[in-house]
Enzyme design. Structure first.
Site, PDB file in Angstrom:
ATOM      1  N   HIS A 130      44.031  41.298  39.835  1.00  0.00           N
ATOM      2  CA  HIS A 130      44.972  42.174  39.130  1.00  0.00           C
ATOM      3  C   HIS A 130      44.960  43.553  39.771  1.00  0.00           C
ATOM      4  CE1 HIS A 130      46.770  44.584  35.904  1.00  0.00           C
ATOM      5  NE2 HIS A 130      45.781  45.423  36.111  1.00  0.00           N
ATOM      6  N   ASN A 177      45.937  33.657  39.649  1.00  0.00           N
ATOM      7  CA  ASN A 177      46.330  34.365  40.875  1.00  0.00           C
ATOM      8  C   ASN A 177      45.293  35.393  41.335  1.00  0.00           C
ATOM      9  OD1 ASN A 177      46.823  36.259  38.965  1.00  0.00           O
ATOM     10  ND2 ASN A 177      49.025  36.425  39.330  1.00  0.00           N
ATOM     11  N   GLU A 228      44.148  51.554  32.129  1.00  0.00           N
ATOM     12  CA  GLU A 228      43.228  50.454  32.435  1.00  0.00           C
ATOM     13  C   GLU A 228      41.862  50.970  32.875  1.00  0.00           C
ATOM     14  OE1 GLU A 228      45.637  48.221  35.192  1.00  0.00           O
ATOM     15  OE2 GLU A 228      47.003  47.593  33.593  1.00  0.00           O
ATOM     16  N   LYS A 265      39.847  38.354  38.912  1.00  0.00           N
ATOM     17  CA  LYS A 265      39.910  37.568  37.675  1.00  0.00           C
ATOM     18  C   LYS A 265      38.885  36.426  37.728  1.00  0.00           C
ATOM     19  CE  LYS A 265      44.876  38.540  37.155  1.00  0.00           C
ATOM     20  NZ  LYS A 265      46.207  37.921  36.904  1.00  0.00           N
ATOM     21  N   TYR A 289      46.417  43.329  28.558  1.00  0.00           N
ATOM     22  CA  TYR A 289      47.717  42.698  28.818  1.00  0.00           C
ATOM     23  C   TYR A 289      48.668  42.871  27.626  1.00  0.00           C
ATOM     24  CZ  TYR A 289      46.585  40.497  33.304  1.00  0.00           C
ATOM     25  OH  TYR A 289      46.288  40.267  34.630  1.00  0.00           O
TER      26      TYR A 289
HETATM   27  P1  IDP Z   1      51.106  41.199  37.933  1.00  0.00           P
HETATM   28  O1  IDP Z   1      49.724  40.653  37.654  1.00  0.00           O
HETATM   29  O2  IDP Z   1      51.579  40.841  39.304  1.00  0.00           O
HETATM   30  O3  IDP Z   1      51.221  42.675  37.619  1.00  0.00           O
HETATM   31  P2  IDP Z   1      52.507  40.605  35.449  1.00  0.00           P
HETATM   32  O4  IDP Z   1      53.951  40.285  35.324  1.00  0.00           O
HETATM   33  O5  IDP Z   1      52.015  41.908  34.879  1.00  0.00           O
HETATM   34  O6  IDP Z   1      52.116  40.436  36.976  1.00  0.00           O
HETATM   35  O7  IDP Z   1      51.723  39.419  34.730  1.00  0.00           O
HETATM   36  C1  IDP Z   1      50.363  39.537  34.411  1.00  0.00           C
HETATM   37  C2  IDP Z   1      49.687  38.220  34.686  1.00  0.00           C
HETATM   38  O8  IDP Z   1      50.188  37.240  33.784  1.00  0.00           O
HETATM   39  C3  IDP Z   1      49.956  37.637  36.070  1.00  0.00           C
HETATM   40  O9  IDP Z   1      49.100  38.156  37.064  1.00  0.00           O
HETATM   41  C4  IDP Z   1      49.738  36.153  35.849  1.00  0.00           C
HETATM   42  O10 IDP Z   1      48.348  35.831  35.908  1.00  0.00           O
HETATM   43  C5  IDP Z   1      50.212  35.974  34.419  1.00  0.00           C
HETATM   44  N1  IDP Z   1      51.593  35.466  34.393  1.00  0.00           N
HETATM   45  C6  IDP Z   1      52.723  36.161  34.672  1.00  0.00           C
HETATM   46  N2  IDP Z   1      53.815  35.376  34.552  1.00  0.00           N
HETATM   47  C7  IDP Z   1      53.347  34.161  34.175  1.00  0.00           C
HETATM   48  C8  IDP Z   1      53.990  32.912  33.878  1.00  0.00           C
HETATM   49  O11 IDP Z   1      55.221  32.774  33.935  1.00  0.00           O
HETATM   50  N3  IDP Z   1      53.164  31.890  33.528  1.00  0.00           N
HETATM   51  C9  IDP Z   1      51.801  31.996  33.456  1.00  0.00           C
HETATM   52  N4  IDP Z   1      51.169  33.154  33.724  1.00  0.00           N
HETATM   53  C10 IDP Z   1      51.919  34.218  34.086  1.00  0.00           C
END
Ligand code: IDP
Length: 151
Positions: free
Chosen positions: A115, A112, A126, A9, A49
């Site tokens: 992805h 984070n 994707e 990212k 997303y």
């Molecule tokens: P993943 O990336 O581990 O598959 P997902 O639940 O699909 O997790 O969420 C996609 C992305 O959305 C996450 O990687 C993170 O960057 C963001 N995200 C998920 N939950 C939150 C939140 O509670 N606050 C802000 N960003 C979030």
């Protein structure tokens, strides 16, 4: 044998972590199938997303994903989807196991670093979204021994 979609990212690209992340996938034994550095427009970020469209953080997530370049990749290996998620670690870096990418390189759930697809359907969707068969400049393909296309 499976293929999964992995993306560094914008925070990971800006911090110069592409190499460290690629190294971990190579050291684990994955085969790099395709890779490109690219900008994402809002339409692509929203499609990628789409499952989070109703979430309160959706706008912030799309802003973040379009804030700089990303490095989109396809990796191949046995159980590639689950194995890649294992290398990447839990969504929230604060809860990720030590030794995972998110635990070692990130502090915050909204930044984070990386992805990885969460299912076979997501991986296929994707890979199709980011590597649509066209070969824009910068797209690297490993010659497939079986002649298969990357999707
Ligand atoms: P993943 O990336 O581990 O598959 P997902 O639940 O699909 O997790 O969420 C996609 C992305 O959305 C996450 O990687 C993170 O960057 C963001 N995200 C998920 N939950 C939150 C939140 O509670 N606050 C802000 N960003 C979030």
């Amino acid at each position: 044998m499976e293929r999964t979609f992995v993306m560094v990212k914008p925070d990971g690209v800006k911090r110069g972590l592409i190499g460290s992340i690629v190294t971990r996938f190579e050291q684990k034994g994955f085969l790099l199938i395709a890779m490109k550095l690219m900008s994402i427009d809002r339409t692509l970020a929203e499609r990628h997303y789409g499952e989070h469209r109703e979430k309160p953080f959706f706008g912030e997530l799309v802003d973040f994903l379009t804030s700089g370049q990303v490095c989109a990749m396809v990796w191949e290996g046995p159980n590639a989807i689950a194995n890649a998620r294992g290398l990447i670690g839990s969504t929230n870096p604060a809860e990720a196991s030590p030794g995972t990418i998110r635990a070692d390189f990130a502090l915050d759930i909204s930044s984070n670093i990386v992805h990885g697809s969460d299912s076979l359907e997501s991986a296929q969707r994707e890979i199709g979204l980011f590597f649509d068969g066209a070969q824009p400049p910068g797209l690297l393909f490993r010659a497939a021994s079986d002649g298969a296309s990357i999707t």
